[in-house]
Design a protein around this motif. Structure first.
Motif, PDB file in Angstrom:
ATOM      1  N   ASN A 136       0.802  -1.260   0.048  1.00  0.00           N
ATOM      2  CA  ASN A 136      -0.172  -0.092  -0.006  1.00  0.00           C
ATOM      3  C   ASN A 136       0.833   1.376  -0.065  1.00  0.00           C
ATOM      4  OD1 ASN A 136      -2.435  -1.390   0.130  1.00  0.00           O
ATOM      5  ND2 ASN A 136      -2.322  -1.530   2.367  1.00  0.00           N
ATOM      6  N   VAL A 137       1.948   1.407  -0.433  1.00  0.00           N
ATOM      7  CA  VAL A 137       3.011   2.301  -0.892  1.00  0.00           C
ATOM      8  C   VAL A 137       3.120   2.805  -2.441  1.00  0.00           C
ATOM      9  CG1 VAL A 137       5.048   3.325  -0.137  1.00  0.00           C
ATOM     10  CG2 VAL A 137       3.831   2.165   1.632  1.00  0.00           C
ATOM     11  N   GLU A 138       2.976   3.548  -2.782  1.00  0.00           N
ATOM     12  CA  GLU A 138       2.910   3.819  -4.292  1.00  0.00           C
ATOM     13  C   GLU A 138       3.976   4.771  -4.523  1.00  0.00           C
ATOM     14  OE1 GLU A 138       0.155   4.507  -8.352  1.00  0.00           O
ATOM     15  OE2 GLU A 138      -0.699   4.788  -6.217  1.00  0.00           O
ATOM     16  N   LEU A 139       4.785   4.605  -5.132  1.00  0.00           N
ATOM     17  CA  LEU A 139       5.655   5.452  -5.552  1.00  0.00           C
ATOM     18  C   LEU A 139       5.432   5.964  -7.308  1.00  0.00           C
ATOM     19  CD1 LEU A 139       8.464   7.073  -5.375  1.00  0.00           C
ATOM     20  CD2 LEU A 139       9.811   5.160  -6.510  1.00  0.00           C
ATOM     21  N   LYS A 140       4.913   7.128  -7.219  1.00  0.00           N
ATOM     22  CA  LYS A 140       4.317   7.522  -8.493  1.00  0.00           C
ATOM     23  C   LYS A 140       5.252   8.619  -9.242  1.00  0.00           C
ATOM     24  CE  LYS A 140       0.084   7.971  -8.335  1.00  0.00           C
ATOM     25  NZ  LYS A 140      -1.358   8.425  -8.182  1.00  0.00           N
ATOM     26  N   TYR A 141       4.919   8.403 -10.763  1.00  0.00           N
ATOM     27  CA  TYR A 141       5.864   9.578 -11.602  1.00  0.00           C
ATOM     28  C   TYR A 141       4.718  10.689 -11.400  1.00  0.00           C
ATOM     29  CZ  TYR A 141       9.112   6.069 -12.992  1.00  0.00           C
ATOM     30  OH  TYR A 141       9.936   5.228 -13.148  1.00  0.00           O
ATOM     31  N   VAL A 142       5.161  11.633 -11.542  1.00  0.00           N
ATOM     32  CA  VAL A 142       4.183  12.801 -11.727  1.00  0.00           C
ATOM     33  C   VAL A 142       3.524  13.061 -13.024  1.00  0.00           C
ATOM     34  CG1 VAL A 142       4.251  15.555 -11.881  1.00  0.00           C
ATOM     35  CG2 VAL A 142       5.112  14.438  -9.941  1.00  0.00           C
ATOM     36  N   ASP A 143       2.176  13.248 -13.064  1.00  0.00           N
ATOM     37  CA  ASP A 143       1.325  13.173 -14.246  1.00  0.00           C
ATOM     38  C   ASP A 143       1.050  14.860 -14.488  1.00  0.00           C
ATOM     39  OD1 ASP A 143      -0.456  13.245 -16.176  1.00  0.00           O
ATOM     40  OD2 ASP A 143      -1.611  11.564 -14.871  1.00  0.00           O
ATOM     41  N   ASP A 144       1.416  15.191 -15.430  1.00  0.00           N
ATOM     42  CA  ASP A 144       1.148  16.675 -15.637  1.00  0.00           C
ATOM     43  C   ASP A 144      -0.205  17.175 -15.704  1.00  0.00           C
ATOM     44  OD1 ASP A 144       3.842  17.305 -15.879  1.00  0.00           O
ATOM     45  OD2 ASP A 144       3.815  17.151 -18.019  1.00  0.00           O
ATOM     46  N   ARG A 145      -1.118  15.954 -15.985  1.00  0.00           N
ATOM     47  CA  ARG A 145      -2.843  16.378 -16.010  1.00  0.00           C
ATOM     48  C   ARG A 145      -3.171  16.495 -14.674  1.00  0.00           C
ATOM     49  NH1 ARG A 145      -3.985  10.877 -19.302  1.00  0.00           N
ATOM     50  NH2 ARG A 145      -2.718  10.108 -17.605  1.00  0.00           N
ATOM     51  N   ARG A 146      -2.574  16.386 -13.659  1.00  0.00           N
ATOM     52  CA  ARG A 146      -2.939  16.450 -12.273  1.00  0.00           C
ATOM     53  C   ARG A 146      -2.709  17.608 -11.547  1.00  0.00           C
ATOM     54  NH1 ARG A 146      -5.148  12.125  -9.993  1.00  0.00           N
ATOM     55  NH2 ARG A 146      -4.911  10.140 -11.219  1.00  0.00           N
ATOM     56  N   PHE A 147      -1.803  18.703 -12.440  1.00  0.00           N
ATOM     57  CA  PHE A 147      -1.777  20.138 -12.018  1.00  0.00           C
ATOM     58  C   PHE A 147      -2.899  20.736 -12.226  1.00  0.00           C
ATOM     59  CE2 PHE A 147       2.779  18.676 -12.805  1.00  0.00           C
ATOM     60  CZ  PHE A 147       3.342  19.146 -11.215  1.00  0.00           C
ATOM     61  N   ARG A 148      -3.263  21.680 -11.153  1.00  0.00           N
ATOM     62  CA  ARG A 148      -4.374  22.512 -11.511  1.00  0.00           C
ATOM     63  C   ARG A 148      -3.983  24.074 -10.988  1.00  0.00           C
ATOM     64  NH1 ARG A 148      -5.685  18.879 -13.722  1.00  0.00           N
ATOM     65  NH2 ARG A 148      -7.617  17.453 -13.772  1.00  0.00           N
ATOM     66  N   ASP A 149      -4.654  24.923 -11.495  1.00  0.00           N
ATOM     67  CA  ASP A 149      -4.147  26.257 -11.159  1.00  0.00           C
ATOM     68  C   ASP A 149      -5.035  26.627  -9.734  1.00  0.00           C
ATOM     69  OD1 ASP A 149      -4.406  27.786 -14.398  1.00  0.00           O
ATOM     70  OD2 ASP A 149      -2.700  27.028 -13.268  1.00  0.00           O
ATOM     71  N   MET A 150      -4.247  26.998  -8.913  1.00  0.00           N
ATOM     72  CA  MET A 150      -4.821  27.224  -7.709  1.00  0.00           C
ATOM     73  C   MET A 150      -4.368  28.806  -7.032  1.00  0.00           C
ATOM     74  SD  MET A 150      -4.059  23.803  -5.660  1.00  0.00           S
ATOM     75  CE  MET A 150      -4.367  22.035  -6.525  1.00  0.00           C
ATOM     76  N   ARG A 151      -5.368  29.284  -6.312  1.00  0.00           N
ATOM     77  CA  ARG A 151      -5.129  30.680  -5.885  1.00  0.00           C
ATOM     78  C   ARG A 151      -4.183  30.678  -4.872  1.00  0.00           C
ATOM     79  NH1 ARG A 151     -10.103  32.396  -5.668  1.00  0.00           N
ATOM     80  NH2 ARG A 151     -10.108  33.229  -7.878  1.00  0.00           N
ATOM     81  N   ILE A 152      -3.104  30.888  -5.006  1.00  0.00           N
ATOM     82  CA  ILE A 152      -1.941  31.140  -3.769  1.00  0.00           C
ATOM     83  C   ILE A 152      -2.493  32.405  -2.916  1.00  0.00           C
ATOM     84  CG2 ILE A 152       0.313  31.051  -3.006  1.00  0.00           C
ATOM     85  CD1 ILE A 152      -0.617  28.559  -4.705  1.00  0.00           C
ATOM     86  N   GLY A 153      -2.780  33.309  -3.536  1.00  0.00           N
ATOM     87  CA  GLY A 153      -3.068  34.767  -3.015  1.00  0.00           C
ATOM     88  C   GLY A 153      -2.138  35.504  -2.564  1.00  0.00           C
ATOM     89  N   GLY A 154      -0.798  35.233  -3.118  1.00  0.00           N
ATOM     90  CA  GLY A 154       0.508  36.055  -2.841  1.00  0.00           C
ATOM     91  C   GLY A 154       0.720  37.059  -3.626  1.00  0.00           C
ATOM     92  N   GLU A 155       1.717  37.915  -3.387  1.00  0.00           N
ATOM     93  CA  GLU A 155       2.170  39.010  -4.117  1.00  0.00           C
ATOM     94  C   GLU A 155       2.991  38.474  -5.329  1.00  0.00           C
ATOM     95  OE1 GLU A 155       5.538  42.456  -3.610  1.00  0.00           O
ATOM     96  OE2 GLU A 155       4.544  41.938  -1.954  1.00  0.00           O
ATOM     97  N   VAL A 156       3.660  37.332  -5.145  1.00  0.00           N
ATOM     98  CA  VAL A 156       4.406  36.660  -6.304  1.00  0.00           C
ATOM     99  C   VAL A 156       3.841  35.761  -6.997  1.00  0.00           C
ATOM    100  CG1 VAL A 156       6.501  35.696  -6.956  1.00  0.00           C
ATOM    101  CG2 VAL A 156       6.792  37.321  -5.376  1.00  0.00           C
ATOM    102  N   LEU A 157       2.980  35.040  -6.019  1.00  0.00           N
ATOM    103  CA  LEU A 157       2.226  33.807  -6.596  1.00  0.00           C
ATOM    104  C   LEU A 157       0.687  34.198  -6.317  1.00  0.00           C
ATOM    105  CD1 LEU A 157       4.121  30.650  -4.886  1.00  0.00           C
ATOM    106  CD2 LEU A 157       4.352  31.907  -7.220  1.00  0.00           C
ATOM    107  N   GLY A 158       0.175  34.626  -7.347  1.00  0.00           N
ATOM    108  CA  GLY A 158      -1.122  35.044  -7.325  1.00  0.00           C
ATOM    109  C   GLY A 158      -1.847  33.714  -7.604  1.00  0.00           C
ATOM    110  N   THR A 159      -1.955  32.960  -8.743  1.00  0.00           N
ATOM    111  CA  THR A 159      -2.126  31.681  -8.904  1.00  0.00           C
ATOM    112  C   THR A 159      -0.771  30.964  -9.442  1.00  0.00           C
ATOM    113  OG1 THR A 159      -3.055  32.181 -11.167  1.00  0.00           O
ATOM    114  CG2 THR A 159      -4.527  32.354  -9.403  1.00  0.00           C
ATOM    115  N   TRP A 160      -0.941  29.602  -9.203  1.00  0.00           N
ATOM    116  CA  TRP A 160       0.049  28.899  -9.766  1.00  0.00           C
ATOM    117  C   TRP A 160      -0.606  27.371  -9.826  1.00  0.00           C
ATOM    118  CZ3 TRP A 160       4.598  30.982 -11.106  1.00  0.00           C
ATOM    119  CH2 TRP A 160       5.636  30.133 -12.039  1.00  0.00           C
ATOM    120  N   PRO A 161       0.041  26.374 -10.989  1.00  0.00           N
ATOM    121  CA  PRO A 161      -0.513  25.188 -10.947  1.00  0.00           C
ATOM    122  C   PRO A 161       0.245  24.311 -10.076  1.00  0.00           C
ATOM    123  CG  PRO A 161       1.127  25.612 -12.886  1.00  0.00           C
ATOM    124  CD  PRO A 161       0.839  26.831 -11.958  1.00  0.00           C
ATOM    125  N   ILE A 162      -0.555  23.572  -9.218  1.00  0.00           N
ATOM    126  CA  ILE A 162      -0.245  22.907  -8.164  1.00  0.00           C
ATOM    127  C   ILE A 162      -0.628  21.427  -8.228  1.00  0.00           C
ATOM    128  CG2 ILE A 162      -0.058  22.425  -5.446  1.00  0.00           C
ATOM    129  CD1 ILE A 162       1.190  25.126  -6.578  1.00  0.00           C
TER     130      ILE A 162
END
Length: 303
Positions: A136-162
């Protein structure tokens, strides 16, 4: 409300953008009055030291509940063997995965957005081999389709794909290695969040300290465990020479990522305030950088 329920209620219609985060795991943790803010182990083997550090904080059951999906976020960015201290120690990571399962986790996921080829990084780091025997431990490769723009709300990072799998986990445990970094001076817990950032990460380099602090304010881990079994003291973050590696045999664990990085800085004869992103994160109220205000427990383990 659990972590995933909070995320679901915070998602804007269409699922592409998240509101400013309040994903604060304090509702799940609740530090006991007599427990330390930080634990530093010295000596011992990596697995035993990792277990001792987490137990001194109250045990993994304080952070992981039965049925949880847990994400362990190591640093696996480079095609380096463990001896070169550029990637998280595989024994530290395996110990944490075992403890999560013992606490009742339904699944443990491990991933990083690597700089070098992920297939080589996962193998060369020793992490693939260390986790392979664990159920039940899965070492996963990052899948680019699983990034979503999220509102960080910062001065530098307003929104960013997380990376959504990190944010939506029931428990998120940060497991960086402590090492030199040519731009940020050191990379430990706070900078390790770059491994869940999508897009062109070089865009933040001009204001990296504030950008990292804003990420730390957004991504609130359940637990931070800094691997300082070996540390890279020069030519980081990639390294490549054993001449740049020291062997302090230290593990640092705590719930405050700013405090953990501040204590980690002392291994390099620095203070947390010497690191721009630690100063900015403290200014933003992410955590406490002044070690004099913290209860720190040191455990010296048999060699």
């Amino acid at each position: 409300m659990d972590r995933r329920s909070f995320i679901r209620k915070s998602t804007v219609a269409g699922g592409a953008l998240l509101v400013p985060t309040a994903i604060d795991t304090l509702w799940r943790q609740g530090r006991a009055a007599d427990s330390p803010d930080l634990v530093m182990t010295k000596g011992g083997e990596p697995r035993a030291a990792t277990r001792a550090a987490v137990e001194a904080l109250g045990g993994m059951g304080r952070f992981v509940s039965r049925g949880d999906i847990v994400v362990l976020k190591p640093n696996i960015a480079f095609d380096r063997t463990p001896e070169l201290a550029a990637t998280t120690n595989p024994e530290v990571l395996a110990a944490l995965a075992e403890m999560c399962l013992e606490a009742g986790a339904r699944q443990v996921k491990v991933f990083d957005r690597t700089v070098n080829d992920a297939r080589r990084c996962y193998v060369q780091s020793g992490i693939a081999a260390a986790l392979q025997p664990l159920g039940n431990v899965e070492l996963k490769y990052v899948d680019d389709r699983r990034f979503r723009d999220m509102r960080i709300g910062g001065e530098v990072l307003g929104t960013w794909p997380i990376y959504t799998e990190a944010i939506e986990a029931d428990a998120l445990i940060n497991v960086p290695i402590a090492k030199h970094h040519g731009l940020a001076r050191l990379t430990m817990g706070i900078k390790n969040w770059m491994g869940i950032m999508g897009g062109n990460r070089s865009r933040i380099h001009q204001r990296i300290d504030l950008a990292l602090a804003e990420m730390a304010a957004f991504v609130k881990p359940s637990l931070t465990v800094i691997d300082a079994v070996r540390i890279l003291v020069a030519n980081g973050p990639q390294g490549g020479s054993l001449d740049d590696v020291r062997y302090p045999k230290v593990i640092i664990a705590g719930t405050d990522q700013v405090a953990a990085d501040s204590l980690g800085a002392t291994l390099f004869n620095l203070r947390g305030s010497d690191l721009g992103y630690v100063r900015e994160a403290a200014r933003l109220g992410v955590g406490e950088a002044d070690l004099n205000k913290l209860k720190i427990q040191e455990l010296v383990l048999a060699a």
